[in-house]
Scaffold this motif. Structure first.
Motif, PDB file in Angstrom:
ATOM      1  N   MET A   1       0.824  -1.205   0.000  1.00 26.17           N
ATOM      2  CA  MET A   1       0.000   0.000   0.000  1.00 26.17           C
ATOM      3  C   MET A   1       0.861   1.259   0.000  1.00 26.17           C
ATOM      4  N   PHE A   2       1.981   1.223   0.717  1.00 28.52           N
ATOM      5  CA  PHE A   2       2.883   2.376   0.746  1.00 28.52           C
ATOM      6  C   PHE A   2       3.373   2.689  -0.665  1.00 28.52           C
ATOM      7  N   LYS A   3       3.797   1.654  -1.378  1.00 25.68           N
ATOM      8  CA  LYS A   3       4.299   1.865  -2.741  1.00 25.68           C
ATOM      9  C   LYS A   3       3.185   2.331  -3.669  1.00 25.68           C
ATOM     10  N   ALA A   4       1.971   1.817  -3.454  1.00 26.46           N
ATOM     11  CA  ALA A   4       0.844   2.234  -4.287  1.00 26.46           C
ATOM     12  C   ALA A   4       0.512   3.706  -4.056  1.00 26.46           C
ATOM     13  N   LEU A   5       0.648   4.164  -2.814  1.00 25.07           N
ATOM     14  CA  LEU A   5       0.305   5.545  -2.477  1.00 25.07           C
ATOM     15  C   LEU A   5       1.410   6.535  -2.836  1.00 25.07           C
ATOM     16  N   LYS A   6       2.679   6.128  -2.665  1.00 22.04           N
ATOM     17  CA  LYS A   6       3.792   7.063  -2.866  1.00 22.04           C
ATOM     18  C   LYS A   6       4.604   6.792  -4.130  1.00 22.04           C
ATOM     19  N   GLY A   7       4.412   5.648  -4.746  1.00 22.02           N
ATOM     20  CA  GLY A   7       5.128   5.353  -5.987  1.00 22.02           C
ATOM     21  C   GLY A   7       6.521   4.789  -5.793  1.00 22.02           C
ATOM     22  N   VAL A   8       6.983   4.730  -4.548  1.00 18.76           N
ATOM     23  CA  VAL A   8       8.301   4.163  -4.230  1.00 18.76           C
ATOM     24  C   VAL A   8       8.171   3.315  -2.975  1.00 18.76           C
ATOM     25  N   SER A   9       9.184   2.510  -2.710  1.00 16.99           N
ATOM     26  CA  SER A   9       9.160   1.682  -1.511  1.00 16.99           C
ATOM     27  C   SER A   9       9.379   2.539  -0.267  1.00 16.99           C
ATOM     28  N   PHE A  10       9.057   1.972   0.883  1.00 20.25           N
ATOM     29  CA  PHE A  10       9.241   2.694   2.149  1.00 20.25           C
ATOM     30  C   PHE A  10      10.702   3.083   2.360  1.00 20.25           C
ATOM     31  N   SER A  11      11.624   2.146   2.116  1.00 16.70           N
ATOM     32  CA  SER A  11      13.045   2.431   2.342  1.00 16.70           C
ATOM     33  C   SER A  11      13.552   3.526   1.405  1.00 16.70           C
ATOM     34  N   ASP A  12      13.128   3.491   0.136  1.00 14.57           N
ATOM     35  CA  ASP A  12      13.553   4.531  -0.812  1.00 14.57           C
ATOM     36  C   ASP A  12      12.966   5.891  -0.431  1.00 14.57           C
ATOM     37  N   TYR A  13      11.744   5.878   0.078  1.00 15.61           N
ATOM     38  CA  TYR A  13      11.100   7.127   0.491  1.00 15.61           C
ATOM     39  C   TYR A  13      11.845   7.750   1.672  1.00 15.61           C
ATOM     40  N   MET A  14      12.195   6.914   2.653  1.00 12.47           N
ATOM     41  CA  MET A  14      12.948   7.394   3.816  1.00 12.47           C
ATOM     42  C   MET A  14      14.298   7.960   3.392  1.00 12.47           C
ATOM     43  N   THR A  15      14.977   7.247   2.514  1.00  8.94           N
ATOM     44  CA  THR A  15      16.286   7.702   2.046  1.00  8.94           C
ATOM     45  C   THR A  15      16.174   9.048   1.342  1.00  8.94           C
ATOM     46  N   SER A  16      15.148   9.195   0.507  1.00 10.00           N
ATOM     47  CA  SER A  16      14.953  10.444  -0.226  1.00 10.00           C
ATOM     48  C   SER A  16      14.716  11.619   0.726  1.00 10.00           C
ATOM     49  N   LEU A  17      13.876  11.413   1.742  1.00 10.08           N
ATOM     50  CA  LEU A  17      13.619  12.475   2.715  1.00 10.08           C
ATOM     51  C   LEU A  17      14.903  12.890   3.426  1.00 10.08           C
ATOM     52  N   ARG A  18      15.662  11.912   3.857  1.00 12.95           N
ATOM     53  CA  ARG A  18      16.884  12.196   4.610  1.00 12.95           C
ATOM     54  C   ARG A  18      17.940  12.902   3.757  1.00 12.95           C
ATOM     55  N   ILE A  19      18.129  12.424   2.543  1.00 16.92           N
ATOM     56  CA  ILE A  19      19.162  13.009   1.688  1.00 16.92           C
ATOM     57  C   ILE A  19      18.777  14.422   1.251  1.00 16.92           C
ATOM     58  N   ASN A  20      17.504  14.643   0.957  1.00 14.00           N
ATOM     59  CA  ASN A  20      17.067  15.989   0.567  1.00 14.00           C
ATOM     60  C   ASN A  20      17.271  16.986   1.703  1.00 14.00           C
ATOM     61  N   ARG A  21      16.991  16.554   2.934  1.00  8.46           N
ATOM     62  CA  ARG A  21      17.220  17.433   4.079  1.00  8.46           C
ATOM     63  C   ARG A  21      18.716  17.654   4.285  1.00  8.46           C
ATOM     64  N   ALA A  22      19.507  16.614   4.074  1.00  8.46           N
ATOM     65  CA  ALA A  22      20.958  16.732   4.230  1.00  8.46           C
ATOM     66  C   ALA A  22      21.536  17.727   3.226  1.00  8.46           C
ATOM     67  N   LYS A  23      21.002  17.755   2.022  1.00  7.94           N
ATOM     68  CA  LYS A  23      21.481  18.701   1.004  1.00  7.94           C
ATOM     69  C   LYS A  23      21.290  20.140   1.475  1.00  7.94           C
ATOM     70  N   VAL A  24      20.167  20.393   2.136  1.00 11.92           N
ATOM     71  CA  VAL A  24      19.908  21.738   2.658  1.00 11.92           C
ATOM     72  C   VAL A  24      20.904  22.074   3.761  1.00 11.92           C
ATOM     73  N   LEU A  25      21.119  21.128   4.674  1.00  6.97           N
ATOM     74  CA  LEU A  25      22.020  21.376   5.802  1.00  6.97           C
ATOM     75  C   LEU A  25      23.463  21.551   5.347  1.00  6.97           C
ATOM     76  N   LEU A  26      23.871  20.815   4.330  1.00  7.20           N
ATOM     77  CA  LEU A  26      25.244  20.922   3.838  1.00  7.20           C
ATOM     78  C   LEU A  26      25.522  22.289   3.214  1.00  7.20           C
ATOM     79  N   GLN A  27      24.469  22.919   2.732  1.00  7.83           N
ATOM     80  CA  GLN A  27      24.641  24.239   2.120  1.00  7.83           C
ATOM     81  C   GLN A  27      24.812  25.336   3.168  1.00  7.83           C
TER      82      GLN A  27
END
Length: 283
Positions: free
Chosen positions: A211-237
């Motif tokens: 259901m997670f993949k159906a709702l978000k289009g990606v797996s739970f683990s990929d979604y978590m990774t994307s959130l974390r890395i996107n936030r990290a990009k902001v902090l690194l700047q």
């Protein structure tokens, strides 16, 4: 409704049970089921493990049922010390095609079946009891027992359709899963697991994963990774942000693993990303 359509199709079918068996999977010893010409139903009796089908891996645990189409191979494994036990029913079916006068005409069914995929059985103890009865009865070749086997099998199918329908049509279930996704958006830096979130939504991990993949289009683990890395990009700047601090603030205790994941997603290491961003600002 899903249930009505499934019942209608099942009512037009006759079945032949090929095998009923109880398979065990030991710690780190995969159980491989080669492709077969028949349909198969698997029911997890105890503990949890992973199932791989057509290159797709998913969690399964006690109370989960899964349907395997003909000409499909699957493998099961568990990392727990206790043996993973799974009942398998292998069967063929014929479906009513037409009627000629009083004669009913049946043709052998294809690869599709009214039920498919993996889901958690709500009536776990009831299905387990019926599976054990069917398994014990299948060893007998008496006419009476063969008749009883068909009755037990159809009773199992009836319960599975009922449970499948109640899960798929439950709007509250979808709403509960969406609430957990909002929770992930706000708490991605915590040590969240799929099992934990499935528990919050009151569904099985395997169903939650689908259901997670159906709702978000990606797996739970990929979604978590994307959130974390996107936030990290902001902090690194931000000037003065150290790599270890950035890693820990987005949920990675190991800065080296964080760097590895960052490069996998962004294509640059954190230091390379910072340098590239600085050059763009100065240009």
């Amino acid at each position: 409704m899903i249930a009505n359509e499934a019942y209608r199709q099942l009512k037009q079918m006759i079945y032949s049970l090929d095998t009923v068996r109880l398979e065990t999977c030991r710690h780190n010893e995969p159980l491989i089921l080669s492709s077969a010409s028949s349909h198969r139903i698997g029911f997890v009796k105890n503990i949890k493990g992973t199932m791989e089908e057509n290159g797709q891996r998913q969690l399964v645990e006690a109370g989960d049922v899964f349907f395997i189409k003909p000409k499909t191979s699957v493998s099961l494994r568990t990392e727990q010390d206790k043996e993973l036990e799974v009942f398998f029913i292998e069967f063929s079916y014929w479906i009513e095609q037409s009627e000629k006068g009083r004669e009913r005409v049946f043709v052998q069914g294809g690869d599709n079946f009214p039920l498919e995929g993996t889901f958690r059985v709500r009536s776990h103890s009831q299905v387990l009891h019926l599976m054990e009865e069917l398994y014990q009865s299948f060893a007998s070749h008496e006419e009476r027992e063969q008749f009883r086997q068909r009755l037990l099998f159809e009773r199992i199918l009836y319960i599975l359709v009922k449970d499948f329908s109640s899960i798929e049509s439950n709007e509250n279930t979808v709403a509960s899963i969406e609430e957990t996704i909002l929770y992930v958006d706000q708490h991605y830096m915590l040590n969240l697991t799929l099992e934990m979130l499935a528990g919050k939504a009151n569904v099985s991990p395997s169903y939650y994963s689908r259901m997670f993949k159906a709702l978000k289009g990606v797996s739970f683990s990929d979604y978590m990774t994307s959130l974390r890395i996107n936030r990290a990009k902001v902090l690194l700047q931000l000037s003065g942000s150290r790599l270890r601090e950035v890693a820990q603030s987005v949920g990675y205790n190991d800065e080296f693993y964080f760097s590895k994941m960052f490069k996998k997603v962004v294509g640059l290491s954190p230091s390379e990303y910072v340098k590239t961003h600085m050059r763009q600002d100065n240009s």
